[in-house]
Design a protein around this motif. Structure first.
Motif, mmCIF file in Angstrom:
data_model
loop_
_atom_site.group_PDB
_atom_site.id
_atom_site.type_symbol
_atom_site.label_atom_id
_atom_site.label_comp_id
_atom_site.label_asym_id
_atom_site.label_seq_id
_atom_site.Cartn_x
_atom_site.Cartn_y
_atom_site.Cartn_z
ATOM 1 N N ARG A 50 0.397 -1.159 0.337
ATOM 2 C CA ARG A 50 -0.156 -0.208 -0.303
ATOM 3 C C ARG A 50 0.626 1.069 0.148
ATOM 4 O O ARG A 50 0.427 2.375 -0.216
ATOM 5 N N ARG A 51 2.150 1.553 0.112
ATOM 6 C CA ARG A 51 3.070 2.232 0.153
ATOM 7 C C ARG A 51 3.022 2.743 -1.423
ATOM 8 O O ARG A 51 3.436 3.688 -1.632
ATOM 9 N N TYR A 52 2.629 1.961 -2.098
ATOM 10 C CA TYR A 52 3.155 2.155 -3.545
ATOM 11 C C TYR A 52 2.155 1.561 -4.442
ATOM 12 O O TYR A 52 2.249 2.733 -5.430
ATOM 13 N N VAL A 53 1.031 1.408 -3.292
ATOM 14 C CA VAL A 53 -0.002 1.326 -4.352
ATOM 15 C C VAL A 53 -1.177 0.769 -3.846
ATOM 16 O O VAL A 53 -1.823 -0.080 -2.822
ATOM 17 N N VAL A 55 -4.542 -1.027 -3.074
ATOM 18 C CA VAL A 55 -5.155 -2.546 -2.840
ATOM 19 C C VAL A 55 -6.586 -2.257 -1.980
ATOM 20 O O VAL A 55 -6.158 -1.662 -1.394
ATOM 21 N N ASP A 56 -6.594 -3.159 -1.928
ATOM 22 C CA ASP A 56 -8.289 -4.357 -1.349
ATOM 23 C C ASP A 56 -7.941 -4.834 -0.650
ATOM 24 O O ASP A 56 -6.437 -5.344 -0.203
ATOM 25 N N VAL A 77 -0.234 -11.681 -4.957
ATOM 26 C CA VAL A 77 -1.142 -10.091 -4.832
ATOM 27 C C VAL A 77 -1.879 -9.871 -6.562
ATOM 28 O O VAL A 77 -0.918 -9.732 -7.144
ATOM 29 N N SER A 78 -2.910 -9.222 -5.805
ATOM 30 C CA SER A 78 -3.823 -8.669 -6.957
ATOM 31 C C SER A 78 -3.870 -7.377 -7.334
ATOM 32 O O SER A 78 -4.275 -6.717 -6.169
ATOM 33 N N LEU A 79 -2.702 -6.791 -8.380
ATOM 34 C CA LEU A 79 -2.737 -5.058 -8.670
ATOM 35 C C LEU A 79 -3.775 -4.777 -9.267
ATOM 36 O O LEU A 79 -4.217 -5.279 -10.281
ATOM 37 N N PRO A 80 -4.244 -3.427 -9.163
ATOM 38 C CA PRO A 80 -5.587 -2.677 -9.920
ATOM 39 C C PRO A 80 -4.776 -2.432 -11.246
ATOM 40 O O PRO A 80 -3.251 -2.539 -11.475
ATOM 41 N N GLU A 81 -5.609 -2.878 -12.418
ATOM 42 C CA GLU A 81 -5.028 -2.251 -13.460
ATOM 43 C C GLU A 81 -3.650 -1.203 -13.670
ATOM 44 O O GLU A 81 -3.315 -1.052 -14.879
ATOM 45 N N LYS A 82 -4.557 0.212 -12.368
ATOM 46 C CA LYS A 82 -4.191 1.614 -12.987
ATOM 47 C C LYS A 82 -3.678 1.977 -11.953
ATOM 48 O O LYS A 82 -4.934 1.618 -11.377
#
Length: 89
Positions: A50-53, A55-56, A77-82
């Motif tokens: 969460r420091r970088y992206v 996410v839920d 890890v499921s990353l968001p598209e944007k």
């Protein structure tokens, strides 16, 4: 004794408590498949990601798998598209 009926709960609190306990037991059983440190590791990984992206909560899954004689740590890890702003670096 209709005078004291307002003191009696109208809901079936025993069944509500039973359902809540059942949910807690199911969660405990699902978490008990691995070592005690896996939930802590999952939480810490989520904090770092969460420091970088943005996410839920369910974005990070940590499992311990058996591969013959070895234990394998499976991290998904499921990353968001944007990637959104996360107050990053």
């Amino acid at each position: 004794m209709a005078l004291f009926d307002f003191l009696r709960p109208k809901k079936d609190t025993a069944s509500i408590a039973k359902n809540r306990l059942r949910i807690l037991i199911e969660q405990e059983r699902s978490d008990s498949g691995g070592p005690d440190y896996l939930p802590v590791m999952r939480r810490e990984l989520l904090e770092v990601i969460r420091r970088y992206v943005s996410v839920d909560l369910d974005a990070v899954k940590v499992d311990l798998l058996k591969d013959g004689d070895h234990d394998v740590l499976d991290i998904s890890v499921s990353l968001p598209e944007k990637p959104g702003p996360a107050g990053a670096v």
